[in-house]
Design a protein around this motif. Sequence first.
Motif, PDB file in Angstrom:
ATOM      1  N   LEU A  24       0.834  -1.198   0.000  1.00 14.29           N
ATOM      2  CA  LEU A  24       0.000   0.000   0.000  1.00 14.29           C
ATOM      3  C   LEU A  24       0.876   1.259   0.000  1.00 14.29           C
ATOM      4  CD1 LEU A  24      -2.760   1.309   0.147  1.00 14.29           C
ATOM      5  CD2 LEU A  24      -2.773   0.908   2.603  1.00 14.29           C
ATOM      6  N   ARG A  25       1.933   1.244   0.817  1.00 16.87           N
ATOM      7  CA  ARG A  25       2.830   2.403   0.872  1.00 16.87           C
ATOM      8  C   ARG A  25       3.538   2.631  -0.469  1.00 16.87           C
ATOM      9  NH1 ARG A  25       3.814   0.242   6.169  1.00 16.87           N
ATOM     10  NH2 ARG A  25       3.176   1.755   7.743  1.00 16.87           N
ATOM     11  N   ALA A  55      -4.572  15.484  17.846  1.00 14.83           N
ATOM     12  CA  ALA A  55      -4.382  16.470  16.781  1.00 14.83           C
ATOM     13  C   ALA A  55      -2.992  16.336  16.155  1.00 14.83           C
ATOM     14  CB  ALA A  55      -4.593  17.876  17.329  1.00 14.83           C
ATOM     15  N   ALA A  56      -1.966  16.139  16.980  1.00  8.43           N
ATOM     16  CA  ALA A  56      -0.599  16.020  16.465  1.00  8.43           C
ATOM     17  C   ALA A  56      -0.432  14.764  15.612  1.00  8.43           C
ATOM     18  CB  ALA A  56       0.392  16.003  17.628  1.00  8.43           C
ATOM     19  N   ILE A  57      -1.016  13.651  16.066  1.00  8.98           N
ATOM     20  CA  ILE A  57      -0.908  12.399  15.303  1.00  8.98           C
ATOM     21  C   ILE A  57      -1.600  12.549  13.954  1.00  8.98           C
ATOM     22  CG2 ILE A  57      -1.673   9.997  15.192  1.00  8.98           C
ATOM     23  CD1 ILE A  57      -1.314   9.900  18.270  1.00  8.98           C
ATOM     24  N   LYS A  58      -2.816  13.086  13.962  1.00 11.31           N
ATOM     25  CA  LYS A  58      -3.558  13.216  12.710  1.00 11.31           C
ATOM     26  C   LYS A  58      -2.863  14.198  11.770  1.00 11.31           C
ATOM     27  CE  LYS A  58      -6.961  10.324  13.225  1.00 11.31           C
ATOM     28  NZ  LYS A  58      -8.372  10.608  13.022  1.00 11.31           N
ATOM     29  N   ARG A  59      -2.354  15.287  12.313  1.00  9.82           N
ATOM     30  CA  ARG A  59      -1.661  16.264  11.472  1.00  9.82           C
ATOM     31  C   ARG A  59      -0.436  15.626  10.819  1.00  9.82           C
ATOM     32  NH1 ARG A  59      -2.113  21.748  11.141  1.00  9.82           N
ATOM     33  NH2 ARG A  59      -0.330  22.782  10.205  1.00  9.82           N
ATOM     34  N   ARG A  60       0.313  14.855  11.601  1.00  6.46           N
ATOM     35  CA  ARG A  60       1.499  14.187  11.065  1.00  6.46           C
ATOM     36  C   ARG A  60       1.114  13.202   9.962  1.00  6.46           C
ATOM     37  NH1 ARG A  60       3.199  12.410  15.558  1.00  6.46           N
ATOM     38  NH2 ARG A  60       2.574  10.232  15.354  1.00  6.46           N
ATOM     39  N   LYS A  61       0.084  12.415  10.206  1.00  2.71           N
ATOM     40  CA  LYS A  61      -0.318  11.414   9.215  1.00  2.71           C
ATOM     41  C   LYS A  61      -0.793  12.066   7.918  1.00  2.71           C
ATOM     42  CE  LYS A  61      -1.536   7.299  11.898  1.00  2.71           C
ATOM     43  NZ  LYS A  61      -0.762   6.359  11.087  1.00  2.71           N
ATOM     44  N   VAL A  62      -1.554  13.152   8.041  1.00  2.61           N
ATOM     45  CA  VAL A  62      -2.138  13.783   6.864  1.00  2.61           C
ATOM     46  C   VAL A  62      -1.106  14.578   6.069  1.00  2.61           C
ATOM     47  CG1 VAL A  62      -3.787  15.545   6.093  1.00  2.61           C
ATOM     48  CG2 VAL A  62      -4.462  13.882   7.832  1.00  2.61           C
ATOM     49  N   GLU A 110       2.574  14.846   6.517  1.00  2.36           N
ATOM     50  CA  GLU A 110       3.975  14.498   6.298  1.00  2.36           C
ATOM     51  C   GLU A 110       4.195  13.646   5.040  1.00  2.36           C
ATOM     52  OE1 GLU A 110       5.937  12.898   9.715  1.00  2.36           O
ATOM     53  OE2 GLU A 110       5.821  14.797  10.807  1.00  2.36           O
ATOM     54  N   ASP A 111       3.231  12.805   4.701  1.00  2.00           N
ATOM     55  CA  ASP A 111       3.339  11.997   3.487  1.00  2.00           C
ATOM     56  C   ASP A 111       1.948  11.881   2.878  1.00  2.00           C
ATOM     57  OD1 ASP A 111       3.847  10.230   1.468  1.00  2.00           O
ATOM     58  OD2 ASP A 111       5.074   8.879   2.664  1.00  2.00           O
ATOM     59  N   PRO A 112       1.508  12.955   2.188  1.00  2.12           N
ATOM     60  CA  PRO A 112       0.120  12.992   1.712  1.00  2.12           C
ATOM     61  C   PRO A 112      -0.260  11.846   0.788  1.00  2.12           C
ATOM     62  CG  PRO A 112       1.351  14.947   0.997  1.00  2.12           C
ATOM     63  CD  PRO A 112       2.247  14.164   1.894  1.00  2.12           C
ATOM     64  N   GLU A 113       0.682  11.377  -0.043  1.00  2.00           N
ATOM     65  CA  GLU A 113       0.345  10.280  -0.966  1.00  2.00           C
ATOM     66  C   GLU A 113       0.098   8.992  -0.195  1.00  2.00           C
ATOM     67  OE1 GLU A 113       3.234   9.880  -4.041  1.00  2.00           O
ATOM     68  OE2 GLU A 113       2.750  11.825  -4.939  1.00  2.00           O
ATOM     69  N   MET A 114       0.969   8.694   0.772  1.00  2.00           N
ATOM     70  CA  MET A 114       0.773   7.493   1.574  1.00  2.00           C
ATOM     71  C   MET A 114      -0.517   7.608   2.376  1.00  2.00           C
ATOM     72  SD  MET A 114       3.306   5.607   4.261  1.00  2.00           S
ATOM     73  CE  MET A 114       2.930   6.636   5.682  1.00  2.00           C
ATOM     74  N   ALA A 145      -5.976  19.103   6.816  1.00  2.00           N
ATOM     75  CA  ALA A 145      -5.144  19.720   5.777  1.00  2.00           C
ATOM     76  C   ALA A 145      -5.424  21.205   5.622  1.00  2.00           C
ATOM     77  CB  ALA A 145      -5.353  19.001   4.447  1.00  2.00           C
ATOM     78  N   SER A 146      -6.625  21.641   5.984  1.00  2.00           N
ATOM     79  CA  SER A 146      -6.980  23.056   5.831  1.00  2.00           C
ATOM     80  C   SER A 146      -7.002  23.792   7.163  1.00  2.00           C
ATOM     81  CB  SER A 146      -8.350  23.178   5.147  1.00  2.00           C
ATOM     82  OG  SER A 146      -9.348  22.547   5.930  1.00  2.00           O
ATOM     83  N   SER A 147      -6.353  23.218   8.182  1.00  2.00           N
ATOM     84  CA  SER A 147      -6.414  23.834   9.516  1.00  2.00           C
ATOM     85  C   SER A 147      -5.359  24.915   9.725  1.00  2.00           C
ATOM     86  CB  SER A 147      -6.284  22.763  10.610  1.00  2.00           C
ATOM     87  OG  SER A 147      -5.024  22.113  10.534  1.00  2.00           O
ATOM     88  N   GLY A 148      -4.557  25.207   8.682  1.00  2.00           N
ATOM     89  CA  GLY A 148      -3.603  26.304   8.759  1.00  2.00           C
ATOM     90  C   GLY A 148      -2.260  25.909   9.337  1.00  2.00           C
ATOM     91  N   GLU A 149      -1.460  26.943   9.634  1.00  2.00           N
ATOM     92  CA  GLU A 149      -0.137  26.708  10.204  1.00  2.00           C
ATOM     93  C   GLU A 149      -0.254  25.982  11.542  1.00  2.00           C
ATOM     94  OE1 GLU A 149       2.931  27.366   8.968  1.00  2.00           O
ATOM     95  OE2 GLU A 149       1.907  27.868   7.094  1.00  2.00           O
ATOM     96  N   GLU A 150       0.740  25.154  11.834  1.00  2.08           N
ATOM     97  CA  GLU A 150       0.681  24.333  13.042  1.00  2.08           C
ATOM     98  C   GLU A 150       0.563  25.179  14.306  1.00  2.08           C
ATOM     99  OE1 GLU A 150       3.006  20.602  15.169  1.00  2.08           O
ATOM    100  OE2 GLU A 150       3.888  21.585  13.420  1.00  2.08           O
TER     101      GLU A 150
END
Length: 199
Positions: A20-21, A92-99, A101-105, A171-176
């Motif tokens: 999948l990756r 929030a940090a986990i979801k932000r990282r997942k979404v 850091e590697d958008p295609e994956m 993805a649309s939540s703005g700057e961290e």
Amino acid sequence: MDVPAADTRTRILEAAAALLRRHGPDKLTVLDVAKRLGMSHGNVYRHFPSKQALRAAVAEDWLAEVTAPLAVIAAGDAPPPARLRAWLSTLAAIKRRKVLEDPEMFAGFHRVVVESPEVIAAHVGGLVAQVARILADGRADGSLPSVTAPEADAQVVLTATMRFHHPDLVASSGEEAAATALLTRVTDLLLAGFGAVAR
């Protein structure tokens, strides 16, 4: 020597996640996984009765990476208001990282998750249960005296903070920094609503 069934199942899931990756959801089939492992597709079917079952199991594993650290916070011994704050910021940090850091994956895994509504329902149910535990503890020890119905209140907490953890909104939540500051403010308001008392 025979390989234990649990080990074979783990190897299948690891191979499926790797496919999948690397190639996206379209290569996540029983035949492709079997080929990657050098085994018959019948062997994969012994552990997963269908392609959908295999994909659902991959989705469950991926979502478990979200819930595992949150479960530790929910079950911790910090005061409930502090646990709720830590739980929300960690989610929030986990979801932000997942979404981000590697958008295609992420897109590949997210597509597999969306194909398994029962997996999503179980995931959300687990999140609600964790927050409900924190709220119930706060009601019991008096640190969150305005909690009335922990499970219903937990659903409200997740709804109120959705923009910080729903994949379509992160993805649309703005700057961290700005998103973190806003989440802190929303959490402050939620805690005030629950009558948070410092301990």
